[in-house]
Design an enzyme around this catalytic site. Sequence first.
Site, PDB file in Angstrom:
ATOM      1  N   THR A 126     -12.034  18.684  53.958  1.00 39.47           N
ATOM      2  CA  THR A 126     -12.156  17.292  53.544  1.00 39.47           C
ATOM      3  C   THR A 126     -11.102  16.465  54.251  1.00 39.47           C
ATOM      4  O   THR A 126      -9.935  16.865  54.306  1.00 39.47           O
ATOM      5  CB  THR A 126     -12.018  17.103  52.016  1.00 39.47           C
ATOM      6  OG1 THR A 126     -11.879  15.720  51.721  1.00 39.47           O
ATOM      7  CG2 THR A 126     -10.825  17.847  51.451  1.00 39.47           C
ATOM      8  N   ASP A 128      -9.974  13.871  53.091  1.00 33.61           N
ATOM      9  CA  ASP A 128      -9.152  13.262  52.041  1.00 33.61           C
ATOM     10  C   ASP A 128      -7.948  14.113  51.645  1.00 33.61           C
ATOM     11  O   ASP A 128      -7.051  13.621  50.954  1.00 33.61           O
ATOM     12  CB  ASP A 128     -10.000  13.007  50.791  1.00 33.61           C
ATOM     13  CG  ASP A 128     -10.999  11.882  50.993  1.00 33.61           C
ATOM     14  OD1 ASP A 128     -10.768  11.027  51.874  1.00 33.61           O
ATOM     15  OD2 ASP A 128     -12.015  11.853  50.279  1.00 33.61           O
ATOM     16  N   ARG A 163      -1.981 -13.719  61.795  1.00 29.13           N
ATOM     17  CA  ARG A 163      -2.880 -13.626  60.651  1.00 29.13           C
ATOM     18  C   ARG A 163      -2.672 -12.284  59.949  1.00 29.13           C
ATOM     19  O   ARG A 163      -2.100 -11.343  60.515  1.00 29.13           O
ATOM     20  CB  ARG A 163      -4.343 -13.752  61.083  1.00 29.13           C
ATOM     21  CG  ARG A 163      -4.805 -12.687  62.060  1.00 29.13           C
ATOM     22  CD  ARG A 163      -6.337 -12.635  62.188  1.00 29.13           C
ATOM     23  NE  ARG A 163      -6.916 -13.848  62.704  1.00 29.13           N
ATOM     24  CZ  ARG A 163      -7.596 -13.943  63.868  1.00 29.13           C
ATOM     25  NH1 ARG A 163      -7.704 -12.855  64.641  1.00 29.13           N
ATOM     26  NH2 ARG A 163      -8.127 -15.079  64.233  1.00 29.13           N
ATOM     27  N   GLY A 171     -10.776   7.268  51.169  1.00 33.91           N
ATOM     28  CA  GLY A 171      -9.946   7.784  50.096  1.00 33.91           C
ATOM     29  C   GLY A 171     -10.506   7.334  48.768  1.00 33.91           C
ATOM     30  O   GLY A 171     -10.158   6.269  48.273  1.00 33.91           O
ATOM     31  N   ARG A 172     -11.408   8.140  48.215  1.00 34.31           N
ATOM     32  CA  ARG A 172     -12.091   7.771  46.974  1.00 34.31           C
ATOM     33  C   ARG A 172     -11.150   7.851  45.779  1.00 34.31           C
ATOM     34  O   ARG A 172     -11.001   6.906  45.015  1.00 34.31           O
ATOM     35  CB  ARG A 172     -13.291   8.690  46.762  1.00 34.31           C
ATOM     36  CG  ARG A 172     -14.050   8.462  45.459  1.00 34.31           C
ATOM     37  CD  ARG A 172     -15.232   9.412  45.347  1.00 34.31           C
ATOM     38  NE  ARG A 172     -16.203   9.186  46.398  1.00 34.31           N
ATOM     39  CZ  ARG A 172     -17.175   8.291  46.333  1.00 34.31           C
ATOM     40  NH1 ARG A 172     -17.303   7.533  45.246  1.00 34.31           N
ATOM     41  NH2 ARG A 172     -18.023   8.142  47.330  1.00 34.31           N
TER      42      ARG A 172
END
Length: 342
Positions: A126, A128, A163, A171-172
């Site tokens: 994963t 993540d 800006r 990344g849940r």
Amino acid sequence: MRVGVLTGGGDCPGLNAVIRAIVRKGVQEYGHEFVGFRDGWRGPLEGRSIRLDIPTVRGILPRGGTILGSSRTNPLKEEDGIRRIKDTLARQGIDALVTIGGEDTLGVAARLCDEYRVPCVGVPKTIDNDLSATDYTFGFDTAVGIATEAIDRLHTTAESHMRVLVVEVMGRHAGWIALHSGLAGGANVILIPEQPFDIEQVCAWVTSRFRASYAPIVVVAEGAVPKDGDVVLKDGSLDSFGHVRLSGVGEWLAKEIERRTGKEARTTVLGHVQRGGTPSAFDRWLATRFGLHAIDAVHEGDHGVMVALRGTDIVRVPIAEATARLKTVNPELYSEVGVFFG
């Protein structure tokens, strides 16, 4: 032995390195035969497979993605899913199944092994990096490198126009990519799912950065949530594992910053570019070692385990333990980088 291999869930760099290592060592040292199931759990559900041998895996080490294909199919939600998988494995003479995936894919493998006596060995994948039983998962290092390079490039355009640039990364539930790439890329604000953020504080950091004559970069994980708010969804649809489609917090954040500070703000959503392309040297190294140790476990009949990195050693842990909880960023680690905010 005749061994099945599948890759499930989101693709990531390093999957092919695992497949290559499993087949190379399995054939050369153990004399095993290999069958690759197509598109994650959909392959054994539908009986879709290919032969895996040394010529098949030659040259795939530096390739991203997976030669087997992947999907987010959940066989536990399919009609007669378990029976269909067991029938396919029996029909093809499969003695053990190597499942390469993250929390969802390995969660299915744990149930198949523990409850239905399907011999499985897991490999953690994963971007993540959120599986608690291993120090690192392959794919993470590449994703962080891609995000860091993007942040480096965005600094110059942000400063040219003075800006705010908001960078949304994957990344849940865990903010590892945001934390590592944000720190490495010199971001002025890093927002992660584990720590609900105060939009007023974010705007104060942004204003402080402009006061020092620099253009701020804000890195936000897709699962980050504002205090007294909800997670921002791409839409309300669910996949077969019950996950909603995230993405949108970056755009929401840019609009809020612009409205509250009067400074122009733009958003860059890195999305699936973080999953694609050539794996880093570390991910090739880690994925290869995982594959070598996974086929050792299969050969020794040590089923129901996942290979994991602990320090520099590859160890085996129960798949059920590996998927019991997510590895998230602890508050102390997050607070370390706070000195760079604003």
